[in-house]
Design an enzyme around this catalytic site. Sequence first.
Site, PDB file in Angstrom:
ATOM      1  N   HIS A 193       0.857  -1.194   0.000  1.00 55.52           N
ATOM      2  CA  HIS A 193       0.000   0.000   0.000  1.00 55.52           C
ATOM      3  C   HIS A 193       0.891   1.241   0.000  1.00 55.52           C
ATOM      4  O   HIS A 193       1.980   1.235   0.587  1.00 55.52           O
ATOM      5  CB  HIS A 193      -0.929   0.010   1.222  1.00 55.52           C
ATOM      6  CG  HIS A 193      -1.916   1.130   1.168  1.00 55.52           C
ATOM      7  ND1 HIS A 193      -1.621   2.368   1.669  1.00 55.52           N
ATOM      8  CD2 HIS A 193      -3.151   1.206   0.632  1.00 55.52           C
ATOM      9  CE1 HIS A 193      -2.661   3.169   1.444  1.00 55.52           C
ATOM     10  NE2 HIS A 193      -3.601   2.486   0.819  1.00 55.52           N
ATOM     11  N   GLY A 242      -6.299   9.616   0.075  1.00 58.27           N
ATOM     12  CA  GLY A 242      -6.452  10.210   1.398  1.00 58.27           C
ATOM     13  C   GLY A 242      -6.985  11.631   1.390  1.00 58.27           C
ATOM     14  O   GLY A 242      -7.361  12.179   0.346  1.00 58.27           O
ATOM     15  N   GLU A 257      -3.199   2.629  -7.241  1.00 58.13           N
ATOM     16  CA  GLU A 257      -3.533   3.727  -6.331  1.00 58.13           C
ATOM     17  C   GLU A 257      -2.481   4.822  -6.478  1.00 58.13           C
ATOM     18  O   GLU A 257      -1.434   4.776  -5.811  1.00 58.13           O
ATOM     19  CB  GLU A 257      -3.562   3.213  -4.889  1.00 58.13           C
ATOM     20  CG  GLU A 257      -4.621   2.160  -4.642  1.00 58.13           C
ATOM     21  CD  GLU A 257      -5.045   2.141  -3.183  1.00 58.13           C
ATOM     22  OE1 GLU A 257      -6.187   2.534  -2.904  1.00 58.13           O
ATOM     23  OE2 GLU A 257      -4.242   1.753  -2.323  1.00 58.13           O
ATOM     24  N   SER A 308      -9.340   8.264  -3.449  1.00 54.24           N
ATOM     25  CA  SER A 308     -10.440   9.239  -3.394  1.00 54.24           C
ATOM     26  C   SER A 308     -11.647   8.827  -4.241  1.00 54.24           C
ATOM     27  O   SER A 308     -12.300   9.688  -4.842  1.00 54.24           O
ATOM     28  CB  SER A 308      -9.959  10.636  -3.790  1.00 54.24           C
ATOM     29  OG  SER A 308      -9.057  11.129  -2.817  1.00 54.24           O
TER      30      SER A 308
HETATM   31  O1  LIG Z   1      -5.794   4.178   0.256  1.00 54.22           O
HETATM   32  C1  LIG Z   1      -6.884   3.900  -0.199  1.00 54.22           C
HETATM   33  C2  LIG Z   1      -7.345   2.506  -0.224  1.00 54.22           C
HETATM   34  O2  LIG Z   1      -6.295   1.657   0.084  1.00 54.22           O
HETATM   35  C3  LIG Z   1      -7.795   4.931  -0.724  1.00 54.22           C
HETATM   36  O3  LIG Z   1      -8.143   5.794   0.302  1.00 54.22           O
HETATM   37  P1  LIG Z   1      -9.150   7.015   0.015  1.00 54.22           P
HETATM   38  O4  LIG Z   1     -10.313   6.417  -0.777  1.00 54.22           O
HETATM   39  O5  LIG Z   1      -9.571   7.487   1.348  1.00 54.22           O
HETATM   40  O6  LIG Z   1      -8.411   8.002  -0.795  1.00 54.22           O
END
Ligand SMILES: O=C(CO)COP(=O)(O)O
Length: 261
Positions: A103, A181, A175, A221
């Site tokens: 991650h 975040g 991601e 997001s």
């Molecule tokens: O890090 C994430 C999933 O692993 C995504 O987080 P957000 O959807 O809060 O941006």
Amino acid sequence: MAKKIYFGTNLKMYKGNAEVVDYLTQLSQLSDTLPADKDLELFVIPSFTALSDAVAAVRSISSKHPIMIGAQNMNPHDCGQFTGDISPLMLKELGVRLVMIGHSERRHVFKETDQEENAKVLAALKHQFVTLLCVGETLEQKNYDISDEILRTQLKIGLHGVTPAQLPLLRIAYEPVWAIGTAGIPASADYADAKQAVIKQCLIELFGKEGNKIPVFYGGSVNPENAPELFVQPHIDGLFIGRSAWDAEKFYTLMSGLLTE
Ligand SMILES: O=C(CO)COP(=O)(O)O
């Protein structure tokens, strides 16, 4: 047969044991009412301390779409002098089915390298976990226009030594670091799809046509506004969600909206 659809959430370091159990109890009941004719894979990834009760919670409720429980990280060794870490055998003992590796917060906050992610991927697959490798470029890398190279590097090192027989257990999440975040800017659907295409192309280079069957999710997001457009992109097989999925009802509403459209 209709294409399989994937929805998952990473709870990061936000919910304690009791909260995870409440969340999963609610989400399991709600997931039972999602369209029965859809082939869904649902997964929730809580903190280590909640895993045991999380597995028990999802097992105690029968749902047409059962939720798979995953771990947020894993040490690649079965046991050893690794104070503070959790081994594959420990996760197996609890009934955890999925392990997330690489991650963006592990890579960038905890400075994990592609080589470390590779050791974890190989260990997770050896122990028959559904193995979710996360990849994504930083904003700086995007601005240098090297996103494709970064994704290809993360995949080529992260998946080094994976055998064709292990591919059915493999999942990839794209991601972009800049999209994740509270400070994240969601990727446009076009941008996300273009990068997912790069990932799929690289998986084909690595594994031949079987590589094309590896599910690739988008995360960063995702919210009720952008989910419909992301969901229909040709190279996006599922959505991997943070904040917008941490309320069971909101997560359910997002999923059911997409599945009934
Ligand atoms: O890090 C994430 C999933 O692993 C995504 O987080 P957000 O959807 O809060 O941006």
